[in-house]
Motif scaffolding. Structure first.
Motif, short mmCIF file in Angstrom:
data_model
loop_
_atom_site.label_atom_id
_atom_site.label_comp_id
_atom_site.label_asym_id
_atom_site.label_seq_id
_atom_site.Cartn_x
_atom_site.Cartn_y
_atom_site.Cartn_z
N ASP A 39 0.81 -1.22 0.00
CA ASP A 39 0.00 0.00 0.00
C ASP A 39 0.84 1.27 0.00
O ASP A 39 0.36 2.34 0.36
N TYR A 40 2.08 1.16 -0.38
CA TYR A 40 2.97 2.31 -0.28
C TYR A 40 3.73 2.52 -1.59
O TYR A 40 4.84 2.04 -1.78
N LYS A 41 3.11 3.25 -2.50
CA LYS A 41 3.77 3.60 -3.76
C LYS A 41 4.88 4.61 -3.47
O LYS A 41 4.72 5.46 -2.61
N PRO A 42 6.00 4.56 -4.17
CA PRO A 42 6.33 3.69 -5.30
C PRO A 42 7.12 2.44 -4.91
O PRO A 42 7.76 1.82 -5.74
N GLY A 48 -4.19 -5.65 -7.36
CA GLY A 48 -5.34 -6.53 -7.48
C GLY A 48 -4.99 -7.88 -8.08
O GLY A 48 -5.73 -8.86 -7.93
N LYS A 49 -3.84 -7.94 -8.74
CA LYS A 49 -3.38 -9.18 -9.36
C LYS A 49 -1.98 -9.57 -8.89
O LYS A 49 -1.69 -10.72 -8.67
N GLU A 50 -1.14 -8.54 -8.76
CA GLU A 50 0.24 -8.80 -8.37
C GLU A 50 0.84 -7.57 -7.69
O GLU A 50 0.27 -6.48 -7.74
N TYR A 51 2.00 -7.79 -7.06
CA TYR A 51 2.70 -6.68 -6.41
C TYR A 51 3.64 -6.02 -7.41
O TYR A 51 4.19 -6.66 -8.30
N GLU A 52 3.80 -4.71 -7.24
CA GLU A 52 4.71 -3.95 -8.08
C GLU A 52 5.36 -2.84 -7.26
O GLU A 52 4.92 -2.52 -6.16
N GLY A 53 6.44 -2.27 -7.79
CA GLY A 53 7.12 -1.19 -7.10
C GLY A 53 8.61 -1.47 -6.94
O GLY A 53 9.11 -2.55 -7.27
N ASP A 55 10.67 -1.90 -4.29
CA ASP A 55 11.12 -2.97 -3.41
C ASP A 55 10.64 -4.34 -3.88
O ASP A 55 11.26 -5.36 -3.54
N ILE A 56 9.58 -4.38 -4.64
CA ILE A 56 9.14 -5.64 -5.23
C ILE A 56 10.17 -6.11 -6.26
O ILE A 56 10.53 -7.29 -6.31
N GLU A 57 10.67 -5.18 -7.05
CA GLU A 57 11.70 -5.52 -8.03
C GLU A 57 13.02 -5.90 -7.33
O GLU A 57 13.74 -6.79 -7.79
N MET A 58 13.30 -5.23 -6.22
CA MET A 58 14.48 -5.59 -5.43
C MET A 58 14.36 -7.02 -4.92
O MET A 58 15.31 -7.80 -4.96
N ALA A 59 13.18 -7.38 -4.42
CA ALA A 59 12.95 -8.72 -3.89
C ALA A 59 13.11 -9.77 -4.98
O ALA A 59 13.71 -10.83 -4.76
N GLU A 245 19.15 1.95 -11.79
CA GLU A 245 18.19 1.63 -12.84
C GLU A 245 16.79 1.48 -12.28
O GLU A 245 15.81 2.00 -12.86
N LEU A 246 16.67 0.81 -11.15
CA LEU A 246 15.36 0.62 -10.52
C LEU A 246 14.79 1.95 -10.02
O LEU A 246 13.59 2.20 -10.13
N LYS A 247 15.65 2.78 -9.44
CA LYS A 247 15.19 4.08 -8.95
C LYS A 247 14.68 4.95 -10.09
O LYS A 247 13.65 5.63 -9.97
N ALA A 248 15.40 4.93 -11.22
CA ALA A 248 14.98 5.71 -12.39
C ALA A 248 13.64 5.21 -12.93
O ALA A 248 12.83 5.99 -13.43
N LYS A 249 13.43 3.90 -12.83
CA LYS A 249 12.21 3.29 -13.38
C LYS A 249 11.02 3.42 -12.43
O LYS A 249 9.90 3.73 -12.86
#
Length: 252
Positions: A39-42, A48-53, A55-59, A245-249
């Motif tokens: 619940d904490y963008k970004p 509703g289907k999957e997690y994004e953001g 830290d999700i990409e970091m994981a 790269e992740l921060k820019a995205k």
């Protein structure tokens, strides 16, 4: 003699079982369990289907580097540490502030982002709420999510304005847009995100935040092998430019 040998065998087996730490279990089970609020963008968001953001990409990167799958386990800000202590997941990720009270109960990874508390307001009020003094006035309604550092900051520093608390962090910026509250106490990455995503919102203090802090990941108390491993992977990610790269995205 047989009794002695039996006792020794039990001791050896018990020692071997005890020696198997969290890292060994993760590798053995080919799965790392990641607790996240969604619940904490970004940083973490369940669409509703999957997690994004971010830290999700970091994981996902950490899991791939370990050669295991990642399982995202839902949690809340209110139960975050309790769920970690109760072994519902191996690591907590998702825009989590490094704080002393958390350090007393869990291990904290190295920091990966410096941020500050700042308000999210309606675009029309961008020039009105530019300091704590301007926010903390009678008649002003301040929204925060329950269980996080935003609530702690508001409880400590807001004396005259009315504090309105929400179970879900995602509900607070919506409340600002609807006029239910005038100000959301947020953090600079989240404030920038919402100001860019919604033309009705503004983040007037991101360049001069109310506080300064760092984000990190939570690991169970005493799990030093796990802590060292996560820190090592994070160091490698920074060295290779993956974090940038992740921060820019994701953080924009």
């Amino acid at each position: 003699m047989k009794k002695v040998l039996f006792i020794l065998m039990i001791m050896v087996l018990s020692a071997a079982s005890y020696a198997e730490g969290r890292v060994e279990k993760i590798v053995k089970n080919k799965k790392i369990r990641v607790g996240t609020t969604g619940d904490y963008k970004p940083f973490t968001y369940y669409n509703g289907k999957e997690y994004e953001g971010y830290d999700i990409e970091m994981a996902k990167y950490i899991a791939e580097d370990l050669g295991v799958e990642v399982e995202f386990v839902p949690t809340t800000w209110k139960t975050l540490i309790e769920d970690l202590e109760n072994d519902k997941f191996d690591i907590a990720m998702g825009g989590i502030t490094r704080r002393t009270d958390r350090k007393l109960r869990v291990e904290l990874s190295r920091p990966y982002l410096v941020f500050g508390k700042c308000p999210i307001v309606r675009k029309a009020d961008e020039g009105r709420y530019t300091s704590l003094e301007a926010i903390d006035k009678p008649g002003v309604k301040v929204g925060v999510n329950i269980g996080g550092t935003n609530e702690k900051y508001a409880d400590k520093n807001i004396k005259s304005a009315q504090i309105i608390k929400y179970e879900k962090n995602l509900d607070v910026p919506v409340a600002v847009m609807k006029g239910e509250v005038d100000v959301m106490i947020s953090e600079s990455p989240e404030a920038i995100h919402y100001a860019n995503e919604y033309k009705e919102l503004a983040a007037p203090m991101v360049g001069n935040p109310l506080t300064k802090g760092q984000l990190g990941y939570l690991i169970p108390k005493g799990e030093y092998d796990m802590l060292n491993l996560i820190n090592f992977i994070m160091d490698e990610m920074e060295l290779k430019g993956v974090m940038d790269e992740l921060k820019a995205k994701e953080i924009r």
